[in-house]
Write a protein that holds these residues in place. Sequence first.
Motif, PDB file in Angstrom:
ATOM      1  N   VAL A 176       0.846  -1.187   0.000  1.00 52.66           N
ATOM      2  CA  VAL A 176       0.000   0.000   0.000  1.00 52.66           C
ATOM      3  C   VAL A 176       0.881   1.235   0.000  1.00 52.66           C
ATOM      4  O   VAL A 176       1.878   1.278   0.716  1.00 52.66           O
ATOM      5  CB  VAL A 176      -0.893   0.015   1.269  1.00 52.66           C
ATOM      6  CG1 VAL A 176      -1.729   1.277   1.350  1.00 52.66           C
ATOM      7  CG2 VAL A 176      -1.774  -1.217   1.320  1.00 52.66           C
TER       8      VAL A 176
ATOM      9  N   CYS B 298      -4.196   7.556   1.206  1.00 52.63           N
ATOM     10  CA  CYS B 298      -3.918   6.156   0.871  1.00 52.63           C
ATOM     11  C   CYS B 298      -4.373   5.899  -0.556  1.00 52.63           C
ATOM     12  O   CYS B 298      -5.549   6.077  -0.877  1.00 52.63           O
ATOM     13  CB  CYS B 298      -4.649   5.230   1.843  1.00 52.63           C
ATOM     14  SG  CYS B 298      -4.507   3.493   1.403  1.00 52.63           S
TER      15      CYS B 298
ATOM     16  N   ASP C 152      -6.936   2.691  -0.740  1.00 52.03           N
ATOM     17  CA  ASP C 152      -8.316   2.910  -0.285  1.00 52.03           C
ATOM     18  C   ASP C 152      -8.919   4.205  -0.817  1.00 52.03           C
ATOM     19  O   ASP C 152     -10.092   4.482  -0.569  1.00 52.03           O
ATOM     20  CB  ASP C 152      -8.361   2.933   1.246  1.00 52.03           C
ATOM     21  CG  ASP C 152      -8.037   1.580   1.840  1.00 52.03           C
ATOM     22  OD1 ASP C 152      -8.566   0.577   1.343  1.00 52.03           O
ATOM     23  OD2 ASP C 152      -7.240   1.525   2.795  1.00 52.03           O
TER      24      ASP C 152
ATOM     25  N   CYS D   4      -7.964   5.990   6.547  1.00 54.40           N
ATOM     26  CA  CYS D   4      -7.965   4.532   6.722  1.00 54.40           C
ATOM     27  C   CYS D   4      -6.832   4.137   7.673  1.00 54.40           C
ATOM     28  O   CYS D   4      -6.032   4.973   8.082  1.00 54.40           O
ATOM     29  CB  CYS D   4      -7.808   3.828   5.366  1.00 54.40           C
ATOM     30  SG  CYS D   4      -6.193   4.105   4.631  1.00 54.40           S
TER      31      CYS D   4
ATOM     32  N   HIS E 161      -4.159   2.591   7.070  1.00 53.09           N
ATOM     33  CA  HIS E 161      -2.827   2.776   6.479  1.00 53.09           C
ATOM     34  C   HIS E 161      -2.318   4.205   6.734  1.00 53.09           C
ATOM     35  O   HIS E 161      -1.144   4.396   7.052  1.00 53.09           O
ATOM     36  CB  HIS E 161      -2.875   2.493   4.964  1.00 53.09           C
ATOM     37  CG  HIS E 161      -3.427   1.137   4.643  1.00 53.09           C
ATOM     38  ND1 HIS E 161      -4.592   0.945   3.941  1.00 53.09           N
ATOM     39  CD2 HIS E 161      -2.973  -0.094   4.990  1.00 53.09           C
ATOM     40  CE1 HIS E 161      -4.834  -0.361   3.849  1.00 53.09           C
ATOM     41  NE2 HIS E 161      -3.871  -1.002   4.471  1.00 53.09           N
TER      42      HIS E 161
END
Length: 115
Positions: free
Chosen positions: A80, A91, A94, A99, A101
Amino acid sequence: MPQDGQKTVTMSGIILKELLKEYRIEVKKRPSLSFAGFISEYAIMELERRKIVKQAAPLSLITVHDNIIVLKDAREKIFVEVQIKDKKWFCLSDKSDDCIHVGFAMALPETKDIR
Ligand SMILES: [Zn+2]
Protein backbone atom coordinates in the motif's frame (compact mmCIF):
# COMPACT_ATOMS: atom_id res chain seq x y z
CA MET A 1 -5.49 21.51 44.86
CA PRO A 2 -7.26 19.93 41.87
CA GLN A 3 -10.96 20.58 41.35
CA ASP A 4 -13.54 17.89 40.59
CA GLY A 5 -12.66 16.17 37.33
CA GLN A 6 -9.01 17.18 37.56
CA LYS A 7 -5.94 15.25 38.62
CA THR A 8 -2.55 16.49 39.73
CA VAL A 9 0.49 14.61 38.46
CA THR A 10 4.01 14.94 39.80
CA MET A 11 6.96 14.30 37.51
CA SER A 12 10.66 14.35 38.16
CA GLY A 13 13.99 13.12 36.92
CA ILE A 14 14.77 12.12 33.37
CA ILE A 15 11.13 11.96 32.23
CA LEU A 16 10.51 15.55 33.28
CA LYS A 17 13.79 16.63 31.67
CA GLU A 18 12.85 14.97 28.35
CA LEU A 19 9.33 16.42 28.36
CA LEU A 20 10.61 19.92 29.18
CA LYS A 21 13.07 19.65 26.28
CA GLU A 22 10.21 18.76 23.89
CA TYR A 23 7.98 21.46 25.41
CA ARG A 24 10.58 24.19 24.86
CA ILE A 25 10.73 23.25 21.16
CA GLU A 26 6.94 23.19 20.81
CA VAL A 27 6.28 26.42 22.75
CA LYS A 28 8.46 28.33 20.29
CA LYS A 29 5.93 27.41 17.58
CA ARG A 30 2.88 27.91 19.84
CA PRO A 31 3.69 30.56 22.52
CA SER A 32 0.30 30.26 24.26
CA LEU A 33 0.80 26.54 24.95
CA SER A 34 1.06 25.78 28.67
CA PHE A 35 3.16 22.89 29.96
CA ALA A 36 -0.02 21.20 31.26
CA GLY A 37 -1.65 21.60 27.83
CA PHE A 38 1.43 20.19 26.16
CA ILE A 39 1.45 17.14 28.46
CA SER A 40 -2.27 16.55 27.88
CA GLU A 41 -1.84 16.70 24.08
CA TYR A 42 1.18 14.43 24.31
CA ALA A 43 -0.72 11.85 26.37
CA ILE A 44 -3.73 11.88 24.03
CA MET A 45 -1.50 11.50 20.97
CA GLU A 46 0.35 8.62 22.61
CA LEU A 47 -2.91 6.84 23.48
CA GLU A 48 -4.10 7.30 19.89
CA ARG A 49 -0.76 6.10 18.54
CA ARG A 50 -0.89 2.97 20.71
CA LYS A 51 -4.45 2.23 19.57
CA ILE A 52 -3.42 2.56 15.92
CA VAL A 53 -0.31 0.42 16.37
CA LYS A 54 -2.43 -2.28 18.06
CA GLN A 55 -5.02 -2.24 15.25
CA ALA A 56 -2.28 -2.14 12.67
CA ALA A 57 -0.40 -5.24 13.79
CA PRO A 58 -0.61 -6.80 10.30
CA LEU A 59 0.96 -3.66 8.77
CA SER A 60 4.67 -3.07 8.35
CA LEU A 61 6.81 -0.35 6.84
CA ILE A 62 8.67 -1.23 3.65
CA THR A 63 10.20 2.15 2.83
CA VAL A 64 9.83 5.92 2.97
CA HIS A 65 10.80 7.62 -0.26
CA ASP A 66 10.29 11.39 -0.65
CA ASN A 67 6.56 11.85 -0.06
CA ILE A 68 5.57 8.18 -0.46
CA ILE A 69 5.38 5.65 2.36
CA VAL A 70 5.17 2.04 1.22
CA LEU A 71 3.54 -0.40 3.62
CA LYS A 72 2.85 -4.10 3.51
CA ASP A 73 -0.63 -5.17 4.57
CA ALA A 74 -0.36 -8.84 5.56
CA ARG A 75 -4.15 -9.21 5.89
CA GLU A 76 -4.72 -8.74 2.19
CA LYS A 77 -1.17 -9.60 1.11
CA ILE A 78 -0.80 -6.28 -0.70
CA PHE A 79 1.58 -3.35 -0.75
CA VAL A 80 0.00 0.00 0.00
CA GLU A 81 1.26 3.47 -0.81
CA VAL A 82 0.44 6.45 1.40
CA GLN A 83 1.18 9.73 -0.32
CA ILE A 84 1.78 13.08 1.37
CA LYS A 85 0.88 16.05 -0.77
CA ASP A 86 0.61 19.60 0.59
CA LYS A 87 0.70 18.20 4.16
CA LYS A 88 -2.28 15.94 3.36
CA TRP A 89 -1.95 12.19 3.76
CA PHE A 90 -3.74 9.94 1.29
CA CYS A 91 -3.92 6.16 0.87
CA LEU A 92 -3.75 5.28 -2.81
CA SER A 93 -5.24 1.80 -2.20
CA ASP A 94 -8.32 2.91 -0.28
CA LYS A 95 -8.55 6.33 -1.97
CA SER A 96 -8.94 7.70 1.57
CA ASP A 97 -7.29 10.06 4.03
CA ASP A 98 -8.80 8.24 7.00
CA CYS A 99 -7.97 4.53 6.72
CA ILE A 100 -5.74 2.38 8.93
CA HIS A 101 -2.83 2.78 6.48
CA VAL A 102 -2.82 6.58 6.85
CA GLY A 103 -3.07 6.31 10.64
CA PHE A 104 -0.26 3.77 10.77
CA ALA A 105 1.99 5.81 8.45
CA MET A 106 1.43 8.97 10.52
CA ALA A 107 2.30 7.13 13.74
CA LEU A 108 5.62 5.80 12.47
CA PRO A 109 8.76 7.40 13.92
CA GLU A 110 10.25 7.21 10.40
CA THR A 111 7.72 9.77 9.14
CA LYS A 112 8.29 12.25 11.97
CA ASP A 113 10.29 14.61 9.75
CA ILE A 114 7.72 14.57 6.95
CA ARG A 115 4.75 15.51 9.18
ZN1 LIG B 1 -5.58 2.56 3.19
